[in-house]
Design a protein around this motif. Structure first.
Motif, PDB file in Angstrom:
ATOM      1  N   PHE A  98      -4.418   9.139   1.239  1.00 12.56           N
ATOM      2  CA  PHE A  98      -3.929  10.511   1.367  1.00 12.56           C
ATOM      3  C   PHE A  98      -4.357  11.062   2.720  1.00 12.56           C
ATOM      4  O   PHE A  98      -5.450  11.626   2.845  1.00 12.56           O
ATOM      5  N   PRO A  99      -3.525  10.923   3.767  1.00 17.51           N
ATOM      6  CA  PRO A  99      -3.940  11.367   5.101  1.00 17.51           C
ATOM      7  C   PRO A  99      -3.845  12.867   5.328  1.00 17.51           C
ATOM      8  O   PRO A  99      -4.281  13.366   6.367  1.00 17.51           O
ATOM      9  N   GLY A 124       4.483  17.167  13.933  1.00 18.39           N
ATOM     10  CA  GLY A 124       4.751  16.707  15.288  1.00 18.39           C
ATOM     11  C   GLY A 124       4.699  15.195  15.420  1.00 18.39           C
ATOM     12  O   GLY A 124       5.287  14.451  14.636  1.00 18.39           O
ATOM     13  N   LYS A 125       3.949  14.734  16.404  1.00 22.21           N
ATOM     14  CA  LYS A 125       3.838  13.308  16.701  1.00 22.21           C
ATOM     15  C   LYS A 125       3.239  12.531  15.532  1.00 22.21           C
ATOM     16  O   LYS A 125       3.556  11.348  15.326  1.00 22.21           O
ATOM     17  N   GLN A 126       2.393  13.191  14.752  1.00 21.02           N
ATOM     18  CA  GLN A 126       1.753  12.517  13.615  1.00 21.02           C
ATOM     19  C   GLN A 126       2.790  11.996  12.614  1.00 21.02           C
ATOM     20  O   GLN A 126       2.596  10.934  12.014  1.00 21.02           O
ATOM     21  N   VAL A 127       3.874  12.746  12.429  1.00 23.40           N
ATOM     22  CA  VAL A 127       4.924  12.329  11.503  1.00 23.40           C
ATOM     23  C   VAL A 127       5.483  10.968  11.913  1.00 23.40           C
ATOM     24  O   VAL A 127       5.662  10.064  11.086  1.00 23.40           O
ATOM     25  N   TYR A 128       5.715  10.819  13.206  1.00 21.67           N
ATOM     26  CA  TYR A 128       6.313   9.569  13.688  1.00 21.67           C
ATOM     27  C   TYR A 128       5.296   8.433  13.739  1.00 21.67           C
ATOM     28  O   TYR A 128       5.674   7.268  13.648  1.00 21.67           O
ATOM     29  N   ARG A 171       0.853  -1.187   0.000  1.00 22.34           N
ATOM     30  CA  ARG A 171       0.000   0.000   0.000  1.00 22.34           C
ATOM     31  C   ARG A 171       0.890   1.237   0.000  1.00 22.34           C
ATOM     32  O   ARG A 171       2.009   1.208   0.529  1.00 22.34           O
ATOM     33  N   PHE A 172       0.380   2.317  -0.562  1.00 17.65           N
ATOM     34  CA  PHE A 172       1.157   3.545  -0.688  1.00 17.65           C
ATOM     35  C   PHE A 172       0.466   4.685   0.053  1.00 17.65           C
ATOM     36  O   PHE A 172      -0.737   4.909  -0.100  1.00 17.65           O
ATOM     37  N   CYS A 173       1.250   5.379   0.863  1.00 23.30           N
ATOM     38  CA  CYS A 173       0.748   6.510   1.641  1.00 23.30           C
ATOM     39  C   CYS A 173       1.375   7.792   1.104  1.00 23.30           C
ATOM     40  O   CYS A 173       2.606   7.894   1.034  1.00 23.30           O
ATOM     41  N   MET A 174       0.547   8.738   0.708  1.00 21.16           N
ATOM     42  CA  MET A 174       1.048  10.046   0.267  1.00 21.16           C
ATOM     43  C   MET A 174       0.590  11.079   1.286  1.00 21.16           C
ATOM     44  O   MET A 174      -0.514  11.626   1.206  1.00 21.16           O
TER      45      MET A 174
END
Length: 423
Positions: free
Chosen positions: A309-310, A315-319, A281-284
């Motif tokens: 596409f989230p 911040g914490k979301q990146v990790y 799966r691919f996340c952009m």
């Protein structure tokens, strides 16, 4: 050594890599001997980390003299500024700015972002910086990115102190060569006035020398770095499911959806991978002016069921994104540096980066392809996702490599540059 530093973003309220780099540079620099930093930003929110430096908000710095009592000032400023500093700054207003739009404290409002009237905000920033430059005591001026170059020049003209400008990107990077002449002129003016030009990579340094006609002797490559992950992030990352146990792998793009970042090459490479396997799966993750175009491109390839596409992550979301990822891809067309691959590698995520990125100059434990070579990119994605040994090697060695690339080392190099200028 006292440093007056001008910036546009600072965590936790950031819109891109500039804020992350500003935090790292100031934190690393604060660890050097007898170094005191005053960091100026357009609009503070009051929750910035002030433990290692002073922060002055230009939106709280008066340019019009107002007779206001202490208690009211304290109530209005809250955690953003010490009321006494407000009065000290008020004593250094240098011209009659009553014709300008100001609030009840005599201050100009700033968005703290990149609004449609950005040039007006840059000009206002320079005006307000003149008050700060007259009130503060400093030995050196350091201006980050083109938005603050006019402020740095103003401060230099007032004080005669050396000016360092930090080139995090140029308009040649942002526009794929379709340069905005107004931005170019602001950038070149800053470079012409600078005593030292710090570039985030040798790639950027060559752009500054060749396209802005600067003396190579005053241009220095100053690569970015990463800070060690705190325990909360480490605990979260360590909760990931082991790679070998995952039936479906996740490949991630994280950045602005703009032509500089090459999102279309990520989609095209993904389509090639999905011709070979559907177990990926691919996340952009990100936002930008190419979002709709990328959604349509995914749909046209018939791979929408494998893409999500989230939106913008910070911040914490990146990790959280990195925790759930198995491969990270940065296909930038022109990337002055690119901190995100280092952050991904910190989280044991193997990375594929374009050869046209500054971080490619210092990273060895990753795979590098030309941004336009979607076949090589697809082969790399497929290989990492299907080869347990390759994934384990890149994850382990990549983390070991980036753990040695610290902001403290960058701060020491910057400190040494300051010393050379002052001497």
């Amino acid at each position: 050594m006292n440093v007056l530093m001008f910036g546009w973003e600072f965590p936790p309220h950031i819109l891109g890599g500039l804020g992350t780099a500003s935090y790292g540079i100031t934190k690393g620099l604060s660890l050097q001997p007898d170094t005191h930093i005053t960091f100026c930003i357009p609009r503070p929110w009051g929750d910035e980390d002030k433990s290692f430096m002073n922060i002055i908000g230009l939106s709280e710095t008066p340019i019009v003299w107002k007779d206001v009592n202490y208690d009211y000032v304290k109530q209005r400023l809250g955690d953003k500024m010490d009321p006494q500093l407000y009065y000290d700054l008020r004593d250094h207003i240098y011209a009659d700015f009553n014709y300008r739009m100001t609030d009840d404290l005599g201050c100009i409002e700033f968005s703290g972002k990149y609004p449609s009237n950005l040039y007006d905000e840059i000009n206002n920033y320079s005006i307000v910086a003149g008050v700060i430059a007259r009130q503060q005591q400093y030995d050196i001026i350091h201006a980050h990115d083109w938005l603050t170059y006019p402020a740095g020049i103003h401060a230099k003209n007032i004080s005669g102190k050396p000016l360092v400008i930090h080139v995090h990107a140029t308009d040649f990077d942002r526009s794929r060569g379709n340069v905005n002449p107004t931005v170019y002129n602001i950038e070149k003016d800053g470079m012409d006035h600078a005593d030292c030009i710090m570039c985030v990579s040798e790639l950027t340094r060559q752009t500054v020398i060749n396209h802005y006609h600067q003396d190579p002797a005053k241009c220095i490559a100053m690569h970015n770095a990463v800070y060690p992950l705190d325990q909360e992030i480490l605990d979260m990352v360590n909760q990931r499911k082991p790679f070998k146990e995952k039936k479906t792998k996740v490949v991630t793009f994280l950045g602005r959806l703009t032509m500089q970042k090459g999102p279309e090459y990520f989609v095209e490479a993904a389509a090639l991978v999905l011709n070979r396997t559907r177990n990926i799966r691919f996340c952009m993750a990100g936002s930008g002016d190419m979002m709709e175009e990328m959604i349509n491109l995914v749909a046209s390839h018939g791979i929408a069921d494998r893409f999500f596409f989230p939106g913008f992550m910070k911040g914490k979301q990146v990790y959280e994104v990195f925790r759930d990822s198995d491969v990270y891809v940065m296909p930038s067309v022109s990337e002055p540096f690119g901190i995100s691959p280092l952050e991904a590698m910190q989280c044991d995520v193997p990375s594929i980066i374009s050869k046209q990125s500054g971080c490619a100059e210092i990273l060895k434990k990753c795979i590098k392809t030309d941004y336009w070579d979607i076949h090589a990119m697809a082969d790399a994605i497929y290989s990492i996702c299907t080869n347990d040994s390759l994934h384990e090697y890149l994850a382990k060695e990549g983390k070991r490599e980036v753990d040695e690339i610290t902001w403290e080392k960058v701060g020491q190099r910057i400190y040494n540059c300051y010393q050379n200028l002052l001497n």
